[in-house]
Write an enzyme that holds these catalytic residues in place. Structure first.
Site, PDB file in Angstrom:
ATOM      1  CG  HIS A  66      86.082  74.142 137.195  1.00  0.00           C
ATOM      2  ND1 HIS A  66      84.739  73.917 136.948  1.00  0.00           N
ATOM      3  CD2 HIS A  66      86.131  75.233 138.014  1.00  0.00           C
ATOM      4  CE1 HIS A  66      84.007  74.816 137.586  1.00  0.00           C
ATOM      5  NE2 HIS A  66      84.837  75.621 138.251  1.00  0.00           N
TER       6      HIS A  66
ATOM      7  CB  CYS B 280      82.101  68.652 133.274  1.00  0.00           C
ATOM      8  SG  CYS B 280      81.299  69.420 134.692  1.00  0.00           S
TER       9      CYS B 280
END
Length: 271
Positions: free
Chosen positions: A173, A247
């Protein structure tokens, strides 16, 4: 009937007063509802940006400590490698037994440890990035609930294990749930990244950074990683690669940021 009054002074009907009172009540109720919704949204944001990070980081720290205790209690000379030690992808040449350039005979024969078949999503390694002050567990799989939301780095199934010829690829993440890969853009060529398993420590050096590519760019995960979207980034020759993905931009999942490293050395884990 309208109320009487002195000439020139406005006369307000009872019905008008009631309508005004109703409007005030409606506006008051609407204001309270907006305040309540705002408070709920604020709590949700606080939960995502603060609480999930706190919980995931603490859990990841406990897992790293638990792995180290487990490894220290084991005898690395007699510990048998798990079924995944054989690798889940056929190694690209040079063969895994050859080892990276400069490896000693002992290093070339040292087993690469992966998760057992019954330990899917269980942490089995520790990823350390000195420049970022990062030290997190590595678990098999990239599922959110079982791996990534715990603040772990997740190993892409089908890619190699650390120390093996091919591509050892991880995801993490960038925001919330520990956000271990939030500061990947701070890495520079030559920065070291270590992967520690029960039996050995593998040191990689950052070599290339792909700032943005499609979330579906599977080329970055191939045994010889090369972007299928931006082919100027990646490699053409077999080797010992590490891939980190997350991301980008922050707080979105539209694109992927990719960091590639090459294996520098591997040595038996010191107790």
């Amino acid at each position: 009937m309208r109320a009487s009054g002195v000439r020139g002074v406005p006369v307000v009907a009872n019905g008008t007063r009631r309508r005004r009172a109703r409007r005030r009540r409606v506006m008051w109720a609407g204001g309270e509802a907006l305040v309540t919704v705002g408070a709920v949204l604020l709590l949700l944001v606080a939960h995502q940006l603060w609480w999930t990070n706190r919980e995931a980081r603490q859990g990841a720290e406990r897992k790293v400590a638990a792995l180290e205790r487990e490894w220290d209690a084991a005898d690395p000379d007699t510990a048998a490698p798990g079924p995944a030690d054989a690798g889940t992808v056929p190694a690209a040449p040079p063969s895994p037994s050859a080892g990276p350039p400069g490896a000693t005979a002992r290093q070339r024969s040292y087993p690469a440890t992966g998760p057992s078949r019954t330990g899917h999503s269980r942490a089995y390694a520790v990823l350390t990035v000195p420049r970022l002050g990062l030290r997190v567990p590595v678990a098999e799989g990239v599922g959110k609930r079982d791996v990534l939301d715990k603040g772990y780095a997740g190993h892409y199934p089908g890619t190699q294990q650390p120390g093996r010829a091919g591509n050892f690829a991880l995801a993490g993440h960038r925001n919330t749930h520990g956000e271990p890969f939030r500061y990947l853009p701070r890495l520079r060529a030559g920065d070291t990244i270590r992967v520690e398993t029960r039996t050995a420590t593998y040191t990689y050096a950052v070599d290339q950074i792909l700032p943005r590519t499609s979330a579906r760019d599977s080329g970055v995960l191939r045994p010889v990683p090369r972007s299928a979207v931006r082919p100027a980034y990646g490699y053409t020759d077999p080797g010992y690669y590490l891939t980190l993905t997350t991301c980008t931009p922050e707080f979105t999942s539209r694109y992927r940021l990719v960091v590639w490293g090459k294996l520098l050395s591997m040595r038996p884990r010191s107790r």
